[in-house]
Design an enzyme around this catalytic site. Structure first.
Site, short mmCIF file in Angstrom:
data_model
loop_
_atom_site.label_atom_id
_atom_site.label_comp_id
_atom_site.label_asym_id
_atom_site.label_seq_id
_atom_site.Cartn_x
_atom_site.Cartn_y
_atom_site.Cartn_z
N LYS A 1 38.55 -14.34 -3.96
CA LYS A 1 39.21 -13.12 -4.43
C LYS A 1 38.16 -12.00 -4.49
O LYS A 1 37.13 -12.14 -5.18
CB LYS A 1 39.82 -13.39 -5.80
CG LYS A 1 40.92 -12.48 -6.21
CD LYS A 1 41.60 -13.04 -7.45
CE LYS A 1 42.59 -12.06 -8.03
NZ LYS A 1 43.02 -12.47 -9.36
C1 E4P Z 1 45.96 -11.79 -10.68
O1 E4P Z 1 45.53 -12.03 -9.61
C2 E4P Z 1 45.56 -10.62 -11.49
O2 E4P Z 1 44.21 -10.67 -11.76
C3 E4P Z 1 46.39 -10.57 -12.73
O3 E4P Z 1 47.73 -10.78 -12.37
C4 E4P Z 1 46.22 -9.33 -13.57
O4 E4P Z 1 47.17 -9.36 -14.58
P1 E4P Z 1 47.09 -8.43 -15.88
O5 E4P Z 1 47.36 -7.04 -15.48
O6 E4P Z 1 48.18 -8.97 -16.78
O7 E4P Z 1 45.71 -8.61 -16.46
#
Ligand code: E4P
Length: 216
Positions: free
Chosen positions: A87
């Site tokens: 990622k």
């Molecule tokens: C996933 O890949 C993201 O990092 C995550 O969904 C972010 O979510 P949040 O906005 O609830 O922190």
């Protein structure tokens, strides 16, 4: 549409996996920190444990923000397990790194995406997944689901193969709307997945059937 769970919590991952509908897991540094995972060895071990629990794509986020460091860190993460997806943040060095990973057979998830322009760049670099953050957009008075629909339309017109991974999901309705808008994947907290089960008429109907079954 594939279902990923958005957490580093092993109990939540196990519970979602037991449902039999889980296709993968996404994590981020905030989710890892929330579980008290500290230090390189603990981080790598935690990803390994998740890979052993779930047979699907597992996103592991780099902590670096410069090209050389992202590549070095991504190689280490990718070596943990064949299901690891590296990622990478949507920044200039991140896009360059995604292109390098693509050319070298390492799958990527481009994260922190908030616009269609960013989605085009990530697809051009060959990202496997693109993570637009729906909930955080909604928080700023922009419509996150509208962005999913816009990107789905652009990718279809242009023939981009990058999969749209709707992230920052806050509730079950987000999941339904993202499915409708053309998301390939939704990554959701456990509560949002379980929320899809709920309807008062189901509960009322089942209670009635159980009662009537006694008369059979
Ligand atoms: C996933 O890949 C993201 O990092 C995550 O969904 C972010 O979510 P949040 O906005 O609830 O922190």
């Amino acid at each position: 549409m594939k279902f990923f769970i958005d957490t580093a919590n092993l109990a939540h991952i196990k519970e979602a996996n037991d449902l039999g509908i889980l296709d993968g897991v996404t994590t981020n540094p905030s989710l890892m920190a929330k579980e008290g995972i500290k230090g390189n060895e603990a981080i790598l071990n935690h990803y390994k444990t998740i890979c052993e629990l779930v047979d699907g794509d597992i996103s592991a986020e780099v902590l670096s923000v410069t090209y050389d460091e992202i590549i070095a860190e991504g190689k280490i993460l990718a070596a943990i397990h064949p299901n690891i997806v590296v990622k990478v943040p949507m920044i200039k060095d991140g896009i360059k790194a995604i292109k390098w990973f693509t050319d070298n057979g390492i799958r990527t998830n481009c994260t922190l995406v908030f616009s269609a322009g960013q989605a085009i760049l990530a697809a051009k670099a060959g990202a496997t997944y693109l993570s637009p953050f729906i909930g955080r957009l909604d928080d700023t008075n922009w419509d996150g689901v509208d962005l999913i629909a816009q990107i789905a339309n652009i990718y279809a017109i242009q023939g981009f193969e990058t999969q749209i991974l709707a992230a920052s999901i806050r509730n079950p309705l987000h999941i339904v709307k993202c499915a409708e808008a053309g998301a390939d994947v939704c990554t959701c907290p456990l509560n949002s997945i379980l929320g899809l089960l709920k309807h008062p008429l189901t509960d009322i109907g089942l209670a009635q059937f159980i009662e009537d079954a006694k008369k059979m």
